[in-house]
Design a protein around this motif. Structure first.
Motif, PDB file in Angstrom:
ATOM      1  N   THR A  50      40.203  22.473 -19.250  1.00 37.00           N
ATOM      2  CA  THR A  50      39.799  21.653 -20.401  1.00 37.00           C
ATOM      3  C   THR A  50      40.783  20.533 -20.713  1.00 37.00           C
ATOM      4  O   THR A  50      40.536  19.742 -21.619  1.00 37.00           O
ATOM      5  CB  THR A  50      39.636  22.531 -21.647  1.00 37.00           C
ATOM      6  N   PRO A  89      41.842  16.260 -22.395  1.00 32.73           N
ATOM      7  CA  PRO A  89      40.707  16.758 -23.208  1.00 32.73           C
ATOM      8  C   PRO A  89      39.504  15.830 -23.230  1.00 32.73           C
ATOM      9  O   PRO A  89      38.367  16.294 -23.059  1.00 32.73           O
ATOM     10  CB  PRO A  89      41.344  16.911 -24.597  1.00 32.73           C
ATOM     11  N   LYS A  90      39.710  14.533 -23.421  1.00 31.68           N
ATOM     12  CA  LYS A  90      38.575  13.608 -23.471  1.00 31.68           C
ATOM     13  C   LYS A  90      37.911  13.488 -22.106  1.00 31.68           C
ATOM     14  O   LYS A  90      36.682  13.462 -21.995  1.00 31.68           O
ATOM     15  CB  LYS A  90      39.019  12.237 -23.964  1.00 31.68           C
ATOM     16  N   SER A 139      37.883  15.715 -19.732  1.00 32.65           N
ATOM     17  CA  SER A 139      37.171  16.972 -19.492  1.00 32.65           C
ATOM     18  C   SER A 139      35.843  16.996 -20.240  1.00 32.65           C
ATOM     19  O   SER A 139      34.800  17.353 -19.682  1.00 32.65           O
ATOM     20  CB  SER A 139      38.050  18.151 -19.933  1.00 32.65           C
ATOM     21  N   SER A 140      35.877  16.589 -21.508  1.00 30.92           N
ATOM     22  CA  SER A 140      34.658  16.558 -22.326  1.00 30.92           C
ATOM     23  C   SER A 140      33.642  15.566 -21.772  1.00 30.92           C
ATOM     24  O   SER A 140      32.449  15.870 -21.659  1.00 30.92           O
ATOM     25  CB  SER A 140      35.015  16.218 -23.772  1.00 30.92           C
ATOM     26  N   ASP A 141      34.110  14.369 -21.402  1.00 31.92           N
ATOM     27  CA  ASP A 141      33.221  13.346 -20.863  1.00 31.92           C
ATOM     28  C   ASP A 141      32.601  13.773 -19.531  1.00 31.92           C
ATOM     29  O   ASP A 141      31.485  13.365 -19.194  1.00 31.92           O
ATOM     30  CB  ASP A 141      33.973  12.023 -20.678  1.00 31.92           C
ATOM     31  N   GLY A 187      32.568  21.929 -21.852  1.00 24.55           N
ATOM     32  CA  GLY A 187      32.726  22.338 -23.242  1.00 24.55           C
ATOM     33  C   GLY A 187      33.441  23.670 -23.314  1.00 24.55           C
ATOM     34  O   GLY A 187      33.381  24.475 -22.376  1.00 24.55           O
ATOM     35  N   SER A 229      29.177  21.457 -28.435  1.00 27.39           N
ATOM     36  CA  SER A 229      29.244  21.197 -26.994  1.00 27.39           C
ATOM     37  C   SER A 229      27.915  20.703 -26.448  1.00 27.39           C
ATOM     38  O   SER A 229      27.866  19.787 -25.619  1.00 27.39           O
ATOM     39  CB  SER A 229      29.678  22.470 -26.253  1.00 27.39           C
ATOM     40  N   LYS A 246      26.750  17.022 -26.383  1.00 24.02           N
ATOM     41  CA  LYS A 246      27.434  16.154 -25.421  1.00 24.02           C
ATOM     42  C   LYS A 246      26.865  16.310 -24.011  1.00 24.02           C
ATOM     43  O   LYS A 246      27.455  15.840 -23.040  1.00 24.02           O
ATOM     44  CB  LYS A 246      28.936  16.457 -25.412  1.00 24.02           C
ATOM     45  N   ILE A 279      26.561  19.002 -21.943  1.00 24.70           N
ATOM     46  CA  ILE A 279      27.539  19.667 -21.080  1.00 24.70           C
ATOM     47  C   ILE A 279      26.885  20.258 -19.839  1.00 24.70           C
ATOM     48  O   ILE A 279      25.688  20.564 -19.816  1.00 24.70           O
ATOM     49  CB  ILE A 279      28.289  20.778 -21.837  1.00 24.70           C
TER      50      ILE A 279
END
Length: 497
Positions: free
Chosen positions: A52, A74-75, A77-79, A83, A155, A158, A160
């Motif tokens: 993450t 973190p960003k 991984s999220s993009d 999640g 999550s 976004k 995921i």
């Protein structure tokens, strides 16, 4: 496109005195529920934080959905579509469900927030998992189970591809666990991959397709769930075969030590029981039944409005926890992080703090630091606490080893009556086994134990008698020969016939 959505090669993370990850290789297939198990300190959390972007590994690569990374942020991984739901939620109680779901990603034109659109999208996201929570409701008004669903929704908005769930059922009731399982299965049906971390073996076999085992920072093996069993998994996790889960009594139970008559207050009423020397007295009941509340009255943490307590035949009036400790009562509280240990202090400091006046102060009120350190080292050895040194901050230990520090803090007071409130919550099977052995050893040494546990097998396996509560009232006291899961659950549900 590869069958694997996630491939980890040679992932390594070093901390001073600790190899948290040691060249770990792991692959996760698209659309599967992939469980990861291991004792506390096995490296599971470090692995998840690497995926993450919460930490940067020292070596290795992470391949996710066809792209390779030496590390993630973190960003990023999220993009990429990852999640995560950690054990401790990251919600704002003073905001609504919709506001929490879209926190940091509010619908609008950059100047004003489009609350109507947010509510609509939040409701559409809930429809995906078959759950409906009022989007305008404040998060502070939600149950723990619904708060967790809000975390999942954050999550899902976004889009995921991979959802990581770290001990998701630890704070949940049985009904909430059942609802969570339905959501997990719904997400799997929608093609979302799930990494599921849990100490509860029965959950692994109910939900997961495959399970990977870690031990001491290393990857051990990956197994198809339908081709393994609990015993084999535990052997891989601990590197040894565990003995009988609940150790047998070796010494007889003595005479009455403590008697409570008609205890009332703190949400409970008319609770009566006795505790004998060398006995383990269990307390069972559903969440909110009054088990902890009863112990708080006994230990002086809350004020009694009625009832009497006798110790060795003499009536006592415990007004606070300091008096309780002086009388020989010790407590391992339910929440080790909030009320059990001082996380940002060392093992030395934690071990000695409860007996500092009794054992460690020399002339002029000065603490004898040599004795303090020797005491900590004695209990690290006795409890087999895994730590580089007694100077380690408790916050840096695994959950099971944090629990051992809390136990050491209690044992250092030389208490005769030891109260364990959910002693194995959030710790792995190996650490549980050690806790069971310790409790049995303590009663063999003549100590008396009060045990509160939400795990039916645990309270039945260890206790000599069980007090069953329902909504703050006592439903019965069962002798060991009368133990049965059906009987306990009936009493815990308010059924007496």
């Amino acid at each position: 496109m590869s069958d694997n959505i996630l491939e980890i090669k040679g992932l390594t993370k070093l901390y001073p005195g600790v190899v948290a990850l040691d060249h770990v290789d792991l692959s996760v297939r698209r659309g599967e529920v992939h469980a990861i198990v291991g004792e506390n300190g096995a490296g599971k959390s470090t692995l998840i934080k690497s995926i993450t972007g919460a930490i940067v590994p020292d070596e290795g690569v992470i391949r996710f959905d066809g792209k390779e990374y030496t590390h993630l942020e973190p960003k990023l991984s999220s993009d990429a579509g990852i999640g995560v739901i950690y054990q401790e939620f990251n919600l704002v109680p003073g905001l609504t469900v919709a506001e929490n779901v879209f926190m940091g990603n509010y619908a609008g034109n950059g100047v004003t927030v489009d609350f109507k659109t947010m509510r609509k999208r939040a409701e559409e996201t809930m429809d995906k998992v078959g759950v409906r929570i009022p989007a305008d409701k404040m998060v502070s008004e939600l149950t723990v189970g619904h708060q967790q669903i809000v975390e999942i929704m954050r999550s899902l908005v976004k889009e995921i591809k991979l959802l990581i769930m770290d001990e998701p059922t630890a704070p949940l009731t049985a009904n909430e666990v059942e609802q969570l399982f339905k959501i997990v299965n719904t997400l799997r049906g929608q093609g979302i991959t799930i990494i599921y971390i849990s100490h509860r073996m029965e959950e692994i076999f109910e939900l997961a397709d495959r399970v990977s085992v870690m031990r001491d920072g290393t990857y051990i093996t990956t197994l198809d769930v339908d081709k393994t069993n609990i015993k084999e998994l535990i052997q891989y996790m601990v590197g040894r075969e565990l003995r009988d889960e609940y150790p047998q009594r070796n010494t007889p139970i003595g005479g009455e030590l403590l008697r409570a008559e008609h205890l009332s207050g703190n949400g409970v009423e008319d609770i009566s029981f006795t505790l004998h020397k060398g006995e383990i007295l269990g307390f069972a009941g559903l969440l909110g039944c009054g088990r902890t509340e009863t112990i708080e009255l006994l230990y002086g943490a809350k004020k009694r409005t009625g009832g009497k307590v006798f110790l060795n035949g003499k009536e006592i009036n415990v007004r606070n926890t300091t008096e309780a400790m002086k009388l020989g009562l010790g407590l391992v509280p339910e929440d080790r992080k909030r009320t059990g240990a001082f996380l940002n202090m060392t093992i030395v400091w934690n071990t000695g703090i409860s007996c500092i006046k009794k054992k460690l102060v020399k002339g002029l009120g000065v603490v004898d630091t040599r004795k303090e350190r020797a005491l900590a080292e004695e209990y690290v050895k006795k409890l087999r606490t895994k730590t580089p040194s007694v100077d380690q901050w408790v916050a840096n230990l695994s959950g099971g080893n944090q629990q051992k520090v809390v136990v050491a803090k209690m044992l250092a007071t030389d208490a005769d009556i030891l109260i364990f409130d959910e002693p194995t919550r959030g710790i792995d099977v190996g650490a549980k086994q050690e806790m069971y052995q310790l409790i049995r050893q303590l009663v063999d040494e003549g100590k008396s134990v009060i045990l509160i546990s939400s795990e039916m097998g645990e309270v039945m396996g260890l206790s000599d008698r069980i007090v069953v509560l329902y909504e703050g009232r006592q439903m019965g006291v069962l002798e060991r020969e009368a133990f049965s899961q059906e009987k306990i659950l009936s009493l815990a549900s308010g059924v007496t016939t």
